[in-house]
Design an enzyme around this catalytic site. Sequence first.
Site, mmCIF file in Angstrom:
data_model
loop_
_atom_site.group_PDB
_atom_site.id
_atom_site.type_symbol
_atom_site.label_atom_id
_atom_site.label_comp_id
_atom_site.label_asym_id
_atom_site.label_seq_id
_atom_site.Cartn_x
_atom_site.Cartn_y
_atom_site.Cartn_z
ATOM 1 N N GLU A 202 0.817 -1.228 0.000
ATOM 2 C CA GLU A 202 0.000 0.000 0.000
ATOM 3 C C GLU A 202 0.844 1.268 0.000
ATOM 4 O O GLU A 202 0.590 2.191 0.786
ATOM 5 C CB GLU A 202 -0.973 -0.015 1.180
ATOM 6 C CG GLU A 202 -2.049 -1.082 1.053
ATOM 7 C CD GLU A 202 -3.119 -0.999 2.132
ATOM 8 O OE1 GLU A 202 -3.003 -0.134 3.041
ATOM 9 O OE2 GLU A 202 -4.064 -1.802 2.086
ATOM 10 N N GLU B 284 -5.493 -8.345 -0.803
ATOM 11 C CA GLU B 284 -6.260 -8.040 0.416
ATOM 12 C C GLU B 284 -7.702 -7.785 0.020
ATOM 13 O O GLU B 284 -7.983 -6.868 -0.756
ATOM 14 C CB GLU B 284 -5.702 -6.820 1.173
ATOM 15 C CG GLU B 284 -4.425 -7.085 1.935
ATOM 16 C CD GLU B 284 -4.039 -5.918 2.853
ATOM 17 O OE1 GLU B 284 -4.962 -5.256 3.396
ATOM 18 O OE2 GLU B 284 -2.840 -5.674 3.007
#
Length: 506
Positions: free
Chosen positions: A172, A291
Amino acid sequence: MRARATIHKDFTIATVDRRVYGSFLEHMGRAVYTGIYEPGHETADKNGFRQDTLELVRGLDVPIVRYPGGNFVSAYNWEDGLGPREQRPTRLDLAWRTRETNHMGVNEFADWAKLANTEMMLAMNLGSRGLEDARNFLEYCNHPAGTYWSDLRKSHGYADPHNVRIWCLGNEMDGPWQVGHKTASDYGHLANEVSKAFKYFDQSLETVVCGSSNDKMKTYPDWEATVLEESYDSVDYISLHKYFGNEEKDTLNYFGRAQELDRYIVTIGGVIDYIKAKKRSKKDVKICFDEWNVWYHDRKEDDQRIKEWDWPVAPALLEEVYNFEDALLVASLLNVFIRRSDRVKIACMAQLVNVIAPILTREGGPAWAQTIYYPLQFASKYGRGTALNVSVDVPGYDCDVSQDVPYLDASAVLSEAGTSVSIFLINRHLDEDMSLDLALEGFGAARLLEHTELSGHKLEDRNSIDAPNTVIPKKGRGIALEDGKLVGALKPLSYHLVRVSLDASA
């Protein structure tokens, strides 16, 4: 309400990569400590691994597990988890404001992965660290012997290399919350150099570059385009993340979020094609959706608790208790991954144990399966092979997040051996039975092999330590195979696994 559908053997989408049914373990909350690792637990083996948890993990047949993060990895020193446990340093984890004992490290994870019959997918720190540390990590894990890092691994009792085949290039990195957050161009350049170095070591290794942490980011989808502009030639996958919630308490709108997932995949597929064309490349970069899950029940409360606590060790965190409504959405999300198997080759439900997970444990007590465990189990066991197009004619509805959401959600997979078809069906309607007329074309002789369903529950029904079997699969009723058609009725708010044998004599 009537639903008509057709599945033809020759109308294929792609091979479903088994890794699309993967999962994720982060050093966060109780995912690792008292989740998979709890020395002193009555089921723990000599290495401290809980056997009750392992049994449930094996029941999912999880093909790959991403580790050790997540936000945690962006300030993590992988070397802290090496050597004798009593000599390992305790560190502050900036991501979740906790203390990390490092009692579990890459070698212990390798041991656990073997017991769980799963493949390791390691993430490296490209937040506070960079190329040199990543290269050392790879050498420690994968080189046989005769160098500093490989011989260090051998001195720790691991003579054979771990041979990790797939590596995540950070986590991320588009998020301002991330330790070491970078611009897309800076991150893309670094990820490209790391990936190149890994391919110099072993050309067969696969690398995953960070895409957007969700599709609501202001930088989406420009982030993907810029990162791929920098790294397209050296990487194999771009990662996407997305979590789903029903904060509005609107069930049909909640179910419509599966359409959001589909649009996300289609959009990034378009970005990939754009960069491929721009670079005149023959290479295809695929999507790693590493995710995804439902996450909203206690999210605000957990965010506040994190701000207030004083660096605890393995506190209860993000321990979502899932209900039947969540299981129906998870089933739809898995259907999306099957239908988009031409693009999505890896996906990891986040996470595996305790933290937004299909499995919950009590410290010193039992482990049990949550409602969302069962759709993942069905898909993982029976959704491997070739994804088939399912043409559906059924009424739909409009909602805030999407338009014309079909009441019947369906996917189908021809088994790897070509001897059966698994069909995953969801009736999203709140209160109407669905009359099903599903034609099977091009398959020849067939018979109904299995029908299992999740149905007849209130949307808020949950499994708990005291009632772990409140929502569990049961033998399906009301569907038959007649003259090459599946016919019958699907109850409102129900999920079905229907397996058809293509060997009528079996």
